[in-house]
Enzyme design. Structure first.
Site, PDB file in Angstrom:
ATOM      1  N   GLY A  45       0.772  -1.240   0.000  1.00 41.42           N
ATOM      2  CA  GLY A  45       0.000   0.000   0.000  1.00 41.42           C
ATOM      3  C   GLY A  45       0.799   1.282   0.000  1.00 41.42           C
ATOM      4  O   GLY A  45       0.319   2.315  -0.470  1.00 41.42           O
ATOM      5  N   GLU A  99       4.375   3.949   6.275  1.00 39.21           N
ATOM      6  CA  GLU A  99       3.130   3.178   6.242  1.00 39.21           C
ATOM      7  C   GLU A  99       2.054   3.991   5.519  1.00 39.21           C
ATOM      8  O   GLU A  99       2.029   5.225   5.617  1.00 39.21           O
ATOM      9  CB  GLU A  99       2.714   2.853   7.683  1.00 39.21           C
ATOM     10  CG  GLU A  99       1.413   2.113   7.849  1.00 39.21           C
ATOM     11  CD  GLU A  99       1.413   0.676   7.327  1.00 39.21           C
ATOM     12  OE1 GLU A  99       1.737   0.487   6.144  1.00 39.21           O
ATOM     13  OE2 GLU A  99       1.061  -0.240   8.100  1.00 39.21           O
ATOM     14  N   ASP A 100       1.196   3.303   4.797  1.00 37.86           N
ATOM     15  CA  ASP A 100       0.107   3.992   4.110  1.00 37.86           C
ATOM     16  C   ASP A 100      -0.992   4.399   5.082  1.00 37.86           C
ATOM     17  O   ASP A 100      -1.417   5.548   5.131  1.00 37.86           O
ATOM     18  CB  ASP A 100      -0.472   3.109   2.984  1.00 37.86           C
ATOM     19  CG  ASP A 100      -0.745   1.685   3.451  1.00 37.86           C
ATOM     20  OD1 ASP A 100      -0.605   1.394   4.656  1.00 37.86           O
ATOM     21  OD2 ASP A 100      -1.098   0.843   2.597  1.00 37.86           O
ATOM     22  N   ASP A 103      -4.560   1.218  10.953  1.00 38.79           N
ATOM     23  CA  ASP A 103      -5.951   0.885  11.285  1.00 38.79           C
ATOM     24  C   ASP A 103      -6.027   0.410  12.735  1.00 38.79           C
ATOM     25  O   ASP A 103      -6.351   1.173  13.634  1.00 38.79           O
ATOM     26  CB  ASP A 103      -6.443  -0.171  10.292  1.00 38.79           C
ATOM     27  CG  ASP A 103      -7.885  -0.565  10.510  1.00 38.79           C
ATOM     28  OD1 ASP A 103      -8.501  -0.047  11.461  1.00 38.79           O
ATOM     29  OD2 ASP A 103      -8.405  -1.387   9.741  1.00 38.79           O
ATOM     30  N   LYS A 131      -6.295   5.913  11.417  1.00 39.68           N
ATOM     31  CA  LYS A 131      -7.721   5.793  11.718  1.00 39.68           C
ATOM     32  C   LYS A 131      -7.970   5.995  13.202  1.00 39.68           C
ATOM     33  O   LYS A 131      -7.064   5.849  14.031  1.00 39.68           O
ATOM     34  CB  LYS A 131      -8.230   4.417  11.278  1.00 39.68           C
ATOM     35  CG  LYS A 131      -8.297   4.258   9.768  1.00 39.68           C
ATOM     36  CD  LYS A 131      -9.160   3.077   9.401  1.00 39.68           C
ATOM     37  CE  LYS A 131      -8.931   2.668   7.969  1.00 39.68           C
ATOM     38  NZ  LYS A 131      -9.689   1.474   7.601  1.00 39.68           N
ATOM     39  N   PHE A 152     -13.346   2.643   5.357  1.00 42.33           N
ATOM     40  CA  PHE A 152     -12.441   1.978   4.428  1.00 42.33           C
ATOM     41  C   PHE A 152     -12.142   2.888   3.242  1.00 42.33           C
ATOM     42  O   PHE A 152     -13.045   3.466   2.638  1.00 42.33           O
ATOM     43  CB  PHE A 152     -13.062   0.670   3.928  1.00 42.33           C
ATOM     44  CG  PHE A 152     -12.109  -0.137   3.097  1.00 42.33           C
ATOM     45  CD1 PHE A 152     -11.107  -0.894   3.684  1.00 42.33           C
ATOM     46  CD2 PHE A 152     -12.191  -0.108   1.705  1.00 42.33           C
ATOM     47  CE1 PHE A 152     -10.213  -1.610   2.912  1.00 42.33           C
ATOM     48  CE2 PHE A 152     -11.294  -0.825   0.926  1.00 42.33           C
ATOM     49  CZ  PHE A 152     -10.307  -1.579   1.534  1.00 42.33           C
ATOM     50  N   VAL A 153     -10.860   3.045   2.913  1.00 41.63           N
ATOM     51  CA  VAL A 153     -10.466   3.939   1.821  1.00 41.63           C
ATOM     52  C   VAL A 153      -9.606   3.212   0.779  1.00 41.63           C
ATOM     53  O   VAL A 153      -8.945   2.221   1.087  1.00 41.63           O
ATOM     54  CB  VAL A 153      -9.698   5.180   2.353  1.00 41.63           C
ATOM     55  CG1 VAL A 153     -10.624   6.107   3.115  1.00 41.63           C
ATOM     56  CG2 VAL A 153      -8.518   4.791   3.224  1.00 41.63           C
ATOM     57  N   ASP A 159      -5.637  -0.373  -1.941  1.00 39.81           N
ATOM     58  CA  ASP A 159      -6.501  -1.145  -2.848  1.00 39.81           C
ATOM     59  C   ASP A 159      -7.770  -1.634  -2.179  1.00 39.81           C
ATOM     60  O   ASP A 159      -7.870  -1.690  -0.952  1.00 39.81           O
ATOM     61  CB  ASP A 159      -5.749  -2.376  -3.361  1.00 39.81           C
ATOM     62  CG  ASP A 159      -5.680  -3.474  -2.305  1.00 39.81           C
ATOM     63  OD1 ASP A 159      -5.239  -3.178  -1.179  1.00 39.81           O
ATOM     64  OD2 ASP A 159      -6.105  -4.598  -2.593  1.00 39.81           O
ATOM     65  N   ARG A 165      -5.348   1.017  -6.667  1.00 39.19           N
ATOM     66  CA  ARG A 165      -4.049   1.529  -6.193  1.00 39.19           C
ATOM     67  C   ARG A 165      -3.536   2.689  -7.045  1.00 39.19           C
ATOM     68  O   ARG A 165      -2.792   3.532  -6.577  1.00 39.19           O
ATOM     69  CB  ARG A 165      -2.990   0.420  -6.221  1.00 39.19           C
ATOM     70  CG  ARG A 165      -3.208  -0.693  -5.222  1.00 39.19           C
ATOM     71  CD  ARG A 165      -1.927  -1.504  -5.055  1.00 39.19           C
ATOM     72  NE  ARG A 165      -2.159  -2.804  -4.446  1.00 39.19           N
ATOM     73  CZ  ARG A 165      -2.242  -3.021  -3.131  1.00 39.19           C
ATOM     74  NH1 ARG A 165      -2.121  -2.012  -2.298  1.00 39.19           N
ATOM     75  NH2 ARG A 165      -2.447  -4.229  -2.659  1.00 39.19           N
TER      76      ARG A 165
END
Ligand code: 5GP
Length: 174
Positions: A45, A99-100, A103, A131, A152-153, A159, A165
């Site tokens: 990600g 990190e993307d 969560d 988040k 959720f994104v 993805d 992506r």
């Protein structure tokens, strides 16, 4: 917009992402001006965020991609594979994990534990998105792009079932 079988709506534009990446890069450049950090982007990600961020930081550094995925579909499975892709010694290195999205925080705490056990000098985290539920987690990023609710994104590297992506903006599930 439909991605695979779900509807998503525009959430963070490419221009907003660009501005945020420049801000994060400026902070990192200032904090690491006398160091030579090793960036560890966590695949898959973070590949686009890492490419933009590391170019914008623009200081002498090294980059090594690692993989540590816990996701299938839109819900965390809570299961983690081990970190793969570490090919160089991390001893005495100043590590910046890229990190993307954070969560539950499970992925990052596992990675941080693993890196600390390898004799690193310092381990910091930059995450584009954090988040809500990650905010109480023991492991916290030094650099956070956007805080958001537990939704959720997709897009900008993230993805849904392998799709989305390549989208320049970030979308959230309707
Ligand atoms: P955590 O271990 O913090 O629960 O999950 C972190 C990883 O799960 C992220 O690196 C990312 O790959 C994936 N993830 C978490 N939230 C989302 C999301 O909203 N969208 C997508 N596409 N992936 C997510």
């Amino acid at each position: 917009m439909k991605i695979h079988d779900l509807e998503f709506e525009l959430f963070i534009t490419a221009a907003q992402i660009h501005d945020k990446v420049q801000q994060l890069a400026a902070q990192i450049r200032q904090d690491y001006q006398s160091k030579t950090p090793l960036f560890l982007p966590i695949l898959n990600g973070s590949f686009i965020f890492a490419a933009d961020l590391i170019r914008a930081v623009n200081i002498p550094c090294r980059v090594s991609f690692v993989k540590h995925s816990s996701y299938t579909g839109t819900l965390s499975t809570g299961k983690l594979k081990t970190l793969i892709g570490l090919s160089e010694s991390l001893f005495n290195q100043d590590i910046i994990i890229v990190e993307d999205i954070m969560d539950t925080g499970l992925t990052l705490s596992k990675v941080v534990d693993e890196l600390r056990s390898l004799g690193t000098r310092s381990v910091e985290i930059v995450t584009l998105i954090r988040k809500e539920k990650a905010r109480n987690h023991a492991v916290q990023p030094r650099y956070v792009g956007f805080d958001m609710d537990d939704e959720f994104v997709v897009g900008y590297g993230l993805d849904y079932e392998g799709f989305g992506r390549n989208l320049p903006d970030i979308y959230r599930k309707n």
